[in-house]
Design an enzyme around this catalytic site. Structure first.
Site, PDB file in Angstrom:
ATOM      1  N   TRP A  21      -0.198   1.208  -3.775  1.00 33.59           N
ATOM      2  CA  TRP A  21       0.957   0.312  -3.718  1.00 33.59           C
ATOM      3  C   TRP A  21       0.757  -0.984  -4.497  1.00 33.59           C
ATOM      4  O   TRP A  21       1.439  -1.251  -5.480  1.00 33.59           O
ATOM      5  CB  TRP A  21       1.262   0.022  -2.244  1.00 33.59           C
ATOM      6  CG  TRP A  21       2.239  -1.085  -2.003  1.00 33.59           C
ATOM      7  CD1 TRP A  21       3.288  -1.453  -2.793  1.00 33.59           C
ATOM      8  CD2 TRP A  21       2.255  -1.970  -0.886  1.00 33.59           C
ATOM      9  NE1 TRP A  21       3.965  -2.507  -2.229  1.00 33.59           N
ATOM     10  CE2 TRP A  21       3.350  -2.847  -1.066  1.00 33.59           C
ATOM     11  CE3 TRP A  21       1.466  -2.101   0.248  1.00 33.59           C
ATOM     12  CZ2 TRP A  21       3.659  -3.848  -0.145  1.00 33.59           C
ATOM     13  CZ3 TRP A  21       1.780  -3.091   1.164  1.00 33.59           C
ATOM     14  CH2 TRP A  21       2.863  -3.954   0.966  1.00 33.59           C
ATOM     15  N   TYR A  54       6.597   1.283  -7.280  1.00 36.82           N
ATOM     16  CA  TYR A  54       5.349   0.535  -7.384  1.00 36.82           C
ATOM     17  C   TYR A  54       5.067   0.193  -8.849  1.00 36.82           C
ATOM     18  O   TYR A  54       4.936   1.079  -9.698  1.00 36.82           O
ATOM     19  CB  TYR A  54       4.172   1.321  -6.808  1.00 36.82           C
ATOM     20  CG  TYR A  54       4.256   1.632  -5.326  1.00 36.82           C
ATOM     21  CD1 TYR A  54       5.154   0.961  -4.489  1.00 36.82           C
ATOM     22  CD2 TYR A  54       3.432   2.589  -4.755  1.00 36.82           C
ATOM     23  CE1 TYR A  54       5.234   1.255  -3.137  1.00 36.82           C
ATOM     24  CE2 TYR A  54       3.488   2.881  -3.397  1.00 36.82           C
ATOM     25  CZ  TYR A  54       4.396   2.206  -2.594  1.00 36.82           C
ATOM     26  OH  TYR A  54       4.469   2.497  -1.254  1.00 36.82           O
ATOM     27  N   ALA A 211      -3.822  -4.184   8.355  1.00 36.06           N
ATOM     28  CA  ALA A 211      -2.923  -5.348   8.420  1.00 36.06           C
ATOM     29  C   ALA A 211      -3.085  -6.226   7.177  1.00 36.06           C
ATOM     30  O   ALA A 211      -3.373  -7.426   7.261  1.00 36.06           O
ATOM     31  CB  ALA A 211      -3.164  -6.153   9.696  1.00 36.06           C
TER      32      ALA A 211
END
Length: 338
Positions: A21, A54, A211
């Protein structure tokens, strides 16, 4: 490497799946990106996730080049459709899940990836402005033509997934996956999306299990941000990570270190292993800006975290965990982007 079935389908994927990504085509040079893909292969990763949007198509191109020469049947390649891709100015039909955009997008993705088919074609977001029946018929035509083997969604609510699954059954196509954000700190899929997916035989391919890197423990409250980290990336990374950068959250993450040490795991491996404890998770997406980063990620494969350690993690993180299932719906774009 360990492998899991994607939902109740017959497709097996590597439980550590490589995603590109925020790296390929933007943050890292192509030769480093290629080295990362080759290291992933060396470590037993066979599943690769990307999307047409992307780096405006460059990520798919880099991945296609990096996988050139590999036995195609031994790989699982995933991509996505929704957002606009291509030169500016974008056209009014260059976004969403209309038949026009979906059918044109799959051909663009296959061309950039240098493959005749993708194993999984995913709706990158739900489209409020196109009838779901139109979208699912387009996906059915893509599957029936052999351009994709399976269909998935990303960041859809439980209700949206249920509606799409019903149409998929009627159209005789396999809707087998959901790709949501999921980590120790972001658990919004647990109350609604996961139970619905378990009922329907849909598996989760979760993104950002660390995260955005916060669960690596490298961000210390009151300390300067590490040079070259995502939190310093003004091209987009810093915006994505800011929700986890409160001092209270960073302090709680530091308290996870003794748990990781007791288990003989690094902090990244602990974070990835944690999401894999959820039986509805088929794969955890990991990225890399350097090949050596993958060494720690794959150590999460096959790990079982004992119940007492899971309880300690919950106690340490306490109120810094985000759980509100209503936040899933916020991922649905409320207006056309072009």
């Amino acid at each position: 490497m360990e492998f899991r079935h994607l939902g109740r389908s017959g497709l097996q994927v590597s439980e550590i799946t490589y995603g590109n990504w925020l790296t390929h085509g933007s943050q890292v040079e192509n030769d480093i990106a290629t080295a990362c893909v080759h290291r992933a292969l060396d470590l037993g990763i066979t599943s690769f996730d990307t999307a047409d949007v992307y780096a405006n198509g460059k990520a798919e191109t880099v991945l296609g080049e990096a996988l050139k020469g590999q036995r195609r049947e031994s790989l699982e390649i995933f991509t996505k459709v929704y957002w606009p891709v291509g030169p500016d100015p974008k056209g009014k039909n260059d976004t969403g899940l209309s038949r026009k955009h979906v059918m044109e997008s799959i051909d663009g993705s296959l061309r950039r990836l240098q493959t005749d088919y993708v194993d999984l074609y995913q709706a990158h977001r739900y489209d409020l402005f196109t009838p779901l029946e139109e979208t699912m018929q387009a996906f059915a035509d893509i599957v029936h033509s052999g351009k994709a083997h399976y269909i998935g969604v990303s960041e859809w609510t439980a209700e949206q997934i249920r509606d799409a699954h019903a149409l998929a059954v009627d159209l005789k196509i396999p809707l087998v996956s959901s790709q949501p954000q999921y980590s120790m700190l972001w658990r919004i899929i647990e109350d609604e999306v996961v139970p619905t997916s378990e009922e329907l035989g849909i598996g989760q391919i979760v993104w950002s299990p660390m995260a955005q890197g916060v669960l690596s423990g490298k961000y210390v409250p009151g300390q300067p941000l590490p040079e070259g980290s995502r939190a310093t990336d003004q091209a987009g990374g810093s915006k994505m990570i800011e929700r986890f950068m409160a001092d209270e959250t960073l302090a709680a993450v530091q308290d996870l270190k003794p748990i990781a040490e007791d288990l003989g795991l690094s902090m990244p491996a602990l974070a990835i292993a944690w999401v894999l404890q959820n039986p509805n998770v088929s794969a955890a997406l990991v990225g890399a800006s350097r090949p050596e980063q993958l060494e720690e990620s794959v150590k999460a494969a096959g790990v079982t975290i004992p119940d007492d350690a899971l309880a300690r993690i919950d106690e340490v993180l306490g109120d810094v965990v985000t759980r509100d299932p209503a936040l899933v719906e916020r991922s649905t774009p409320q207006q056309r982007v072009v």
